[in-house]
Design a protein around this motif. Structure first.
Motif, PDB file in Angstrom:
ATOM      1  N   LEU A 136     -14.638  -1.726   5.701  1.00 47.88           N
ATOM      2  CA  LEU A 136     -14.655  -0.611   4.758  1.00 47.88           C
ATOM      3  C   LEU A 136     -16.089  -0.125   4.547  1.00 47.88           C
ATOM      4  CD1 LEU A 136     -12.943   1.105   2.841  1.00 47.88           C
ATOM      5  CD2 LEU A 136     -13.458  -0.530   1.043  1.00 47.88           C
ATOM      6  N   GLY A 137     -16.252   1.182   4.649  1.00 48.21           N
ATOM      7  CA  GLY A 137     -17.582   1.738   4.455  1.00 48.21           C
ATOM      8  C   GLY A 137     -18.379   1.837   5.741  1.00 48.21           C
ATOM      9  N   ARG A 138     -17.900   1.190   6.807  1.00 48.70           N
ATOM     10  CA  ARG A 138     -18.584   1.282   8.117  1.00 48.70           C
ATOM     11  C   ARG A 138     -17.526   1.137   9.212  1.00 48.70           C
ATOM     12  NH1 ARG A 138     -19.728  -4.287   9.597  1.00 48.70           N
ATOM     13  NH2 ARG A 138     -18.803  -5.535   7.990  1.00 48.70           N
ATOM     14  N   GLU A 139     -16.450   1.923   9.034  1.00 46.89           N
ATOM     15  CA  GLU A 139     -15.311   1.841   9.935  1.00 46.89           C
ATOM     16  C   GLU A 139     -15.699   2.288  11.346  1.00 46.89           C
ATOM     17  OE1 GLU A 139     -15.609   3.759   7.312  1.00 46.89           O
ATOM     18  OE2 GLU A 139     -14.191   3.153   5.763  1.00 46.89           O
TER      19      GLU A 139
ATOM     20  N   LEU B 100      -4.785   8.043   9.367  1.00 45.68           N
ATOM     21  CA  LEU B 100      -5.625   7.911  10.551  1.00 45.68           C
ATOM     22  C   LEU B 100      -7.108   8.076  10.262  1.00 45.68           C
ATOM     23  CD1 LEU B 100      -3.432   9.864  13.137  1.00 45.68           C
ATOM     24  CD2 LEU B 100      -3.472   7.423  12.654  1.00 45.68           C
ATOM     25  N   SER B 101      -7.442   8.874   9.266  1.00 52.58           N
ATOM     26  CA  SER B 101      -8.860   9.159   9.056  1.00 52.58           C
ATOM     27  C   SER B 101      -9.523   8.089   8.194  1.00 52.58           C
ATOM     28  CB  SER B 101      -9.038  10.521   8.401  1.00 52.58           C
ATOM     29  OG  SER B 101      -8.788  10.408   7.018  1.00 52.58           O
ATOM     30  N   ARG B 102     -10.838   8.108   8.233  1.00 50.92           N
ATOM     31  CA  ARG B 102     -11.623   7.219   7.398  1.00 50.92           C
ATOM     32  C   ARG B 102     -11.440   7.591   5.927  1.00 50.92           C
ATOM     33  NH1 ARG B 102     -17.594   7.121   9.459  1.00 50.92           N
ATOM     34  NH2 ARG B 102     -17.731   9.184   8.560  1.00 50.92           N
TER      35      ARG B 102
ATOM     36  N   MET C 265     -11.259  -2.311  15.381  1.00 51.08           N
ATOM     37  CA  MET C 265     -11.482  -2.915  14.076  1.00 51.08           C
ATOM     38  C   MET C 265     -10.777  -4.278  13.999  1.00 51.08           C
ATOM     39  SD  MET C 265     -11.182  -0.792  10.589  1.00 51.08           S
ATOM     40  CE  MET C 265      -9.524  -0.995  10.014  1.00 51.08           C
TER      41      MET C 265
ATOM     42  N   MET D 190     -15.197   4.317  14.523  1.00 49.56           N
ATOM     43  CA  MET D 190     -14.443   5.569  14.662  1.00 49.56           C
ATOM     44  C   MET D 190     -14.189   5.892  16.126  1.00 49.56           C
ATOM     45  SD  MET D 190     -14.027   6.442  11.552  1.00 49.56           S
ATOM     46  CE  MET D 190     -13.525   8.164  11.523  1.00 49.56           C
TER      47      MET D 190
ATOM     48  N   ARG E 236       0.794  -1.195   0.000  1.00 43.91           N
ATOM     49  CA  ARG E 236       0.000   0.000   0.000  1.00 43.91           C
ATOM     50  C   ARG E 236       0.842   1.267   0.000  1.00 43.91           C
ATOM     51  NH1 ARG E 236      -4.637  -0.203   3.908  1.00 43.91           N
ATOM     52  NH2 ARG E 236      -3.847   1.252   5.425  1.00 43.91           N
TER      53      ARG E 236
ATOM     54  N   LEU F 239      -8.366   5.825   4.317  1.00 37.46           N
ATOM     55  CA  LEU F 239      -8.591   4.407   4.031  1.00 37.46           C
ATOM     56  C   LEU F 239      -9.457   4.265   2.775  1.00 37.46           C
ATOM     57  CD1 LEU F 239      -8.135   1.564   5.091  1.00 37.46           C
ATOM     58  CD2 LEU F 239     -10.273   1.756   6.354  1.00 37.46           C
ATOM     59  N   ARG F 240     -10.482   5.112   2.700  1.00 35.87           N
ATOM     60  CA  ARG F 240     -11.383   5.038   1.553  1.00 35.87           C
ATOM     61  C   ARG F 240     -10.695   5.504   0.272  1.00 35.87           C
ATOM     62  NH1 ARG F 240     -17.291   6.722   4.025  1.00 35.87           N
ATOM     63  NH2 ARG F 240     -17.375   5.001   5.496  1.00 35.87           N
TER      64      ARG F 240
ATOM     65  N   GLU G  60      -9.369  -4.141   7.486  1.00 32.96           N
ATOM     66  CA  GLU G  60      -9.844  -2.921   6.815  1.00 32.96           C
ATOM     67  C   GLU G  60     -10.928  -3.242   5.792  1.00 32.96           C
ATOM     68  OE1 GLU G  60      -5.722  -0.288   7.062  1.00 32.96           O
ATOM     69  OE2 GLU G  60      -6.125  -1.563   5.338  1.00 32.96           O
TER      70      GLU G  60
ATOM     71  N   ALA H  15     -15.060  -0.542  -4.364  1.00 33.55           N
ATOM     72  CA  ALA H  15     -15.231   0.430  -3.290  1.00 33.55           C
ATOM     73  C   ALA H  15     -16.695   0.867  -3.221  1.00 33.55           C
ATOM     74  CB  ALA H  15     -14.316   1.632  -3.510  1.00 33.55           C
TER      75      ALA H  15
ATOM     76  N   ASN I 223     -18.872  -1.459  -1.532  1.00 33.84           N
ATOM     77  CA  ASN I 223     -18.705  -1.457  -0.089  1.00 33.84           C
ATOM     78  C   ASN I 223     -19.391  -0.252   0.539  1.00 33.84           C
ATOM     79  OD1 ASN I 223     -16.999  -3.762   0.833  1.00 33.84           O
ATOM     80  ND2 ASN I 223     -15.705  -2.991  -0.811  1.00 33.84           N
ATOM     81  N   GLY I 224     -20.153   0.449  -0.258  1.00 36.42           N
ATOM     82  CA  GLY I 224     -20.935   1.542   0.294  1.00 36.42           C
ATOM     83  C   GLY I 224     -20.228   2.882   0.306  1.00 36.42           C
ATOM     84  N   ILE I 225     -19.143   3.018  -0.459  1.00 35.61           N
ATOM     85  CA  ILE I 225     -18.447   4.302  -0.500  1.00 35.61           C
ATOM     86  C   ILE I 225     -18.992   5.133  -1.668  1.00 35.61           C
ATOM     87  CG2 ILE I 225     -16.196   5.387  -0.905  1.00 35.61           C
ATOM     88  CD1 ILE I 225     -14.997   2.893   0.425  1.00 35.61           C
TER      89      ILE I 225
ATOM     90  N   VAL J 229      -9.983   6.493  12.642  1.00 40.21           N
ATOM     91  CA  VAL J 229     -10.472   5.121  12.582  1.00 40.21           C
ATOM     92  C   VAL J 229      -9.955   4.390  13.814  1.00 40.21           C
ATOM     93  CG1 VAL J 229     -10.356   2.968  11.300  1.00 40.21           C
ATOM     94  CG2 VAL J 229     -10.478   5.140  10.067  1.00 40.21           C
TER      95      VAL J 229
END
Lengths: 309, 505
Positions: free
Chosen positions: B99-102, A177-179, B114, B104, A10, A182-183, B95, A194, A197-199, B109
């Motif tokens: 994903l999509g419902r992490e 660190l933030s969501r 998790m 927090m 990554r 990752l997204r 992850e 993606a 997965n609801g993004i 995150v």
């Protein structure tokens, strides 16, 4: 550090990415007596600050699977705005312009399915043209408070140092660190997966472009303030330089791979090469030529793989 | 729990679903089956929020629903395990699961939470994988397991399993069975989309059969026999699923000889011979080297050592293993993933077939359109399309596979290497493909097949070579062996010693 490299799937980090700036630093220490002087190091720092800020934005777009060639033009337009508009309005206006350019890039790429290379090339041309129309001849004065923020010293350190640290910390938080971070990796690796997965993929990509343009605006503000004058073509070399720095830092243009540390390493590599050539009295035109070679080499050596298989 | 009421879906002028109506009860596993292109995935995609219906109503506990996005379906309590993996290779297992419902913690995150919950979820599926491993670094079977884990970890009332076992081996299928039981016991409704009859009868309480976008029947599985179900799916009685095997001709010439082929460094050496007129299968558990062997022969996987010879006009010629060389020598390869590795989806059937003939022609020759040949092929293979000019991307899986095989037939090859020849292909097209392969062999061709569907190899092949850890551990007669015997070799590498039955789980 080795753990970091192991996770290269990554981060895109490899031994070369990290060793390159360190090796260059050592070589420069050995070959030039002036290099290690605090003055020169502070100078290097100032020289690369704008590149670093813009590259972090470029890196974000790249990880999300895009590319933004309009960063240089946005820097130029920012510079033009700073010296032509009322000082109180200049910064907000420049930021607003950044948001608009980012939105245009983002929606063009997502909703209208234009390839990001073509999309940002188009906006680059438009923005560059507008910048030249606003402020055709370099000159003018940058608001004083900006100049103070860019060139003063705080606690013995050059202001550029703090700009860099701020940008790095923000980007680090965002990506690691933030969501959102990752997204971004998810969207870059495979937007369809993606989405399943609801993004909200479109919104996410647009946001990445907006953040990239904003980082270009901030880079433009810093650079104009440092130079102390407005120049509509100031950012001309930055579009390619940011892409080169990213590639040197192991960020993959295919999306899904890259890291803040990598971008920093890439910017340092490019900055040190620049500074070194400068100290050795090599022509700046050759430097530009070398950037192209570096870009090709970096892309060529990247360990690429099909993501999403 | 869920009722479909005259649900209709159109793609362009194509009627994909036509007034589908049936009800499904909570606390049951409901199979949705039918041939490929019958509309079962389309129906499930409506429920999963991939696209909206054009007519009719879907009701959840009596309330009409129309999810527009996957996230909306999830909020309604519908969780989908998609047929195509939706895992991201550059995200860790943990992850990917969230994903999509992490979870927090402020703006960050909550990684610890998790990972903890990911470990719990994976443990429930009986997997001991490290949840910090990137999904791109685990085997395909494990990826499917993670995909299932992801779908199940969502707290939902309705779970959709869209062909979950396509890439799973027997032990994992067992685990899946236990999982379905526990969901059922918890009062959930599980949709099980599959055309594997075995699993439908083992796992499911009721089965809805679709055909050509229409609902044929919904019945309790207990009230059906296999043959009845198949005839419902296909619309005709299948007297024979696999073509008859001819009596082996001992004297047939060797078409492809392989000696001491090594596919991994310092690994075991593989030798085999393919004779004209026979179909040989490579069996084994997932990732044991079957794929590397067949890909090495196709010139796609590097081989460390070994000698491959090919019969060219009665003479055994030494082959260099590169794609160009193997194709020129008359070896065709049908990859598992025909969409990305085999076909040119945006091109027409015509062009796809003609492209297969090109490499063996001089570069200056005018490209053949071969209309007669292609029309003849399409007729022989029963490719269902509007015309030979139709885009291959619009065809169903079975028809795509026929075009893929047809391309090699048109190119005049006489050794065919196939990976998972019927993956994503419906029952009807399967028999047709088996017939095609047998016909090809009958005309003097030689076929080598890798398949994770053991029953397919048992029914189709003259000989089965069992591969374990990159080595051929057994050679069995296709007609004389059993599923149990092949699994025994695949798992242990040797024949059964004692009377105790082998532990398959």
């Amino acid at each position: 550090m080795f753990e970091l490299i192991q996770k290269s799937r990554r981060s895109g980090l490899s031994l070369i990415v990290l060793a390159l700036p360190i090796t260059l630093f050592i070589l420069l220490c050995l070959s030039s007596s002036t290099f290690t002087r605090f003055e020169n190091l502070a100078n290097v720092n100032s020289q690369i600050a704008a590149l670093l800020i813009a590259s972090l934005g470029q890196g974000l777009v790249a990880i999300s699977g895009g590319i933004d060639l309009s960063v240089g033009a946005v820097m130029g337009l920012t510079s033009a705005i700073l010296v032509t508009v009322d000082p109180a309005l200049a910064v907000p206006l420049a930021l607003a312009v950044g948001v608009v350019v980012g939105l245009v890039n983002g929606f063009g790429v997502t909703l209208f399915n234009v390839h990001p290379l073509v999309m940002s090339l188009a906006t680059m041309t438009v923005v560059q043209g507008m910048a030249l129309a606003v402020h055709p001849i370099p000159g003018g004065t940058v608001p004083a408070f900006l100049r103070t923020m860019a060139v003063s010293r705080f606690a013995g350190m050059p202001a550029a140092f703090f700009w860099c640290v701020g940008a790095i910390v923000f980007a680090w938080f965002l990506l690691n660190l933030s969501r959102f971070g990752l997204r971004t990796y998810a969207v870059g690796a495979n937007p369809i997966s993606a989405g399943r997965n609801g993004i909200a993929v479109i919104r996410h990509k647009v946001l990445c472009f907006v953040l990239c343009s904003l980082s270009a605006v901030i880079a433009g503000i810093f650079l104009s303030a440092r130079v102390g004058a407005g120049d509509a073509t100031m950012g001309a070399s930055y579009s390619l330089d940011t892409v080169t720095a990213m590639a040197l830092g192991g960020v993959q243009l295919a999306g899904g791979t890259g890291s803040v540390l990598g971008v920093v390493a890439g910017v340092l590599t490019l900055g040190l090469i620049s500074n070194g050539m400068n100290l050795m009295g090599i022509s700046p035109f050759l430097r530009a030529a070398l950037t192209g070679v570096l870009l090709l080499a970096a892309i060529g050596f990247q360990r690429r793989e099909t993501i999403g298989a | 729990m869920i009722s479909f009421d005259k649900v209709t879906k159109r793609f362009g002028s194509n009627l994909a679903l036509c007034e589908i109506s049936f009800d499904c009860a909570a606390g049951s596993v409901h199979a949705v089956t039918g041939e490929n292109g019958a509309g079962k995935s389309t129906l499930m995609n409506l429920l999963a929020g991939i696209f909206p219906a054009d007519g009719g109503e879907i009701r959840l506990r009596g309330e009409p629903i129309a999810p527009e996005r996957p996230s909306e379906a999830r909020r309604l309590g519908i969780s989908t395990i998609f047929q195509e993996l939706t895992l991201l290779p550059n995200l860790t297992i943990a992850e990917n699961l969230f994903l999509g419902r992490e979870p927090m913690r402020g703006a960050m995150v909550n990684r610890r939470l998790m990972q903890e919950r990911a470990r719990e979820i994976m443990a429930r599926l009986g997997s001991s994988l490290d949840v910090d491993t990137y999904c791109g670094d685990i085997s395909l079977a494990d990826q499917h397991l993670v995909e299932i884990a992801k779908g199940v970890s969502v707290d939902a009332d309705v779970y959709i399993f869209d062909e979950p076992t396509a890439a799973l081996n027997a032990p994992e299928v067992e685990k899946l069975g236990a999982l379905l039981e526990s969901l059922k016991a918890a009062g959930k409704l599980v949709f099980y989309v599959s055309h594997r009859l075995d699993e439908i009868f083992r796992f499911c309480d009721r089965v809805s059969v679709l055909k050509d976008g229409r609902h044929v029947e919904t019945r309790a599985t207990l009230s059906l026999t296999r043959d009845e179900l198949v005839s419902l799916m296909v619309g005709r009685v299948l007297s024979q699923f696999f073509p008859a095997r001819p009596t082996p001709a001992e004297s047939a010439p060797v078409e492809l000889g392989v000696r001491d082929l090594q596919v991994v460094e310092a690994g075991p050496k593989v030798s085999l011979a393919l004779r004209a007129g026979e179909i040989v299968g490579l069996a084994g558990l997932e990732g044991q080297g079957q794929r590397s062997i067949i890909r090495a022969l196709a010139g796609l996987h590097p081989s460390m050592a070994g000698e491959v010879t090919k019969n060219v006009a009665g003479e055994m010629k030494l082959l260099k293993l590169s794609v160009v060389e193997t194709v020129m020598a008359g070896i065709g390869f049908v990859p598992e993933d025909r969409k990305t590795e085999g076909l040119y989806l945006p091109l027409s059937i015509n062009q796809n077939i003609a492209l297969g003939m090109l490499p063996r022609l001089s570069i200056w020759k005018i490209a053949p359109t071969g209309r007669n040949l292609i029309a003849d092929l399409m007729l022989r293979m029963n490719v269902r399309s509007t015309s030979a000019g139709q885009e291959v991307g619009q065809l169903s899986g079975g028809n795509q596979q026929k075009v893929m095989i047809g391309r090699w037939l048109a190119a005049g090859i006489n050794v065919l290497l196939l990976e998972e020849p019927t993956r994503g292909v419906d029952v009807g097209a399967k028999t047709e493909i088996y017939g095609l392969l047998r016909d090809f062999a009958h005309r003097g061709g030689a076929v080598l097949v890798v398949s994770s569907e053991l029953l397919e190899l048992l029914g189709l092949c003259d000989r089965i070579l069992v591969v374990r850890q990159n080595e051929i551990v057994a050679e069995l007669e296709g007609a004389g062996t059993s599923e149990e015997e092949v699994m025994q070799y695949a798992l242990t590498g040797h024949a059964k010693h004692s009377q105790a039955s082998p532990c398959l789980n």
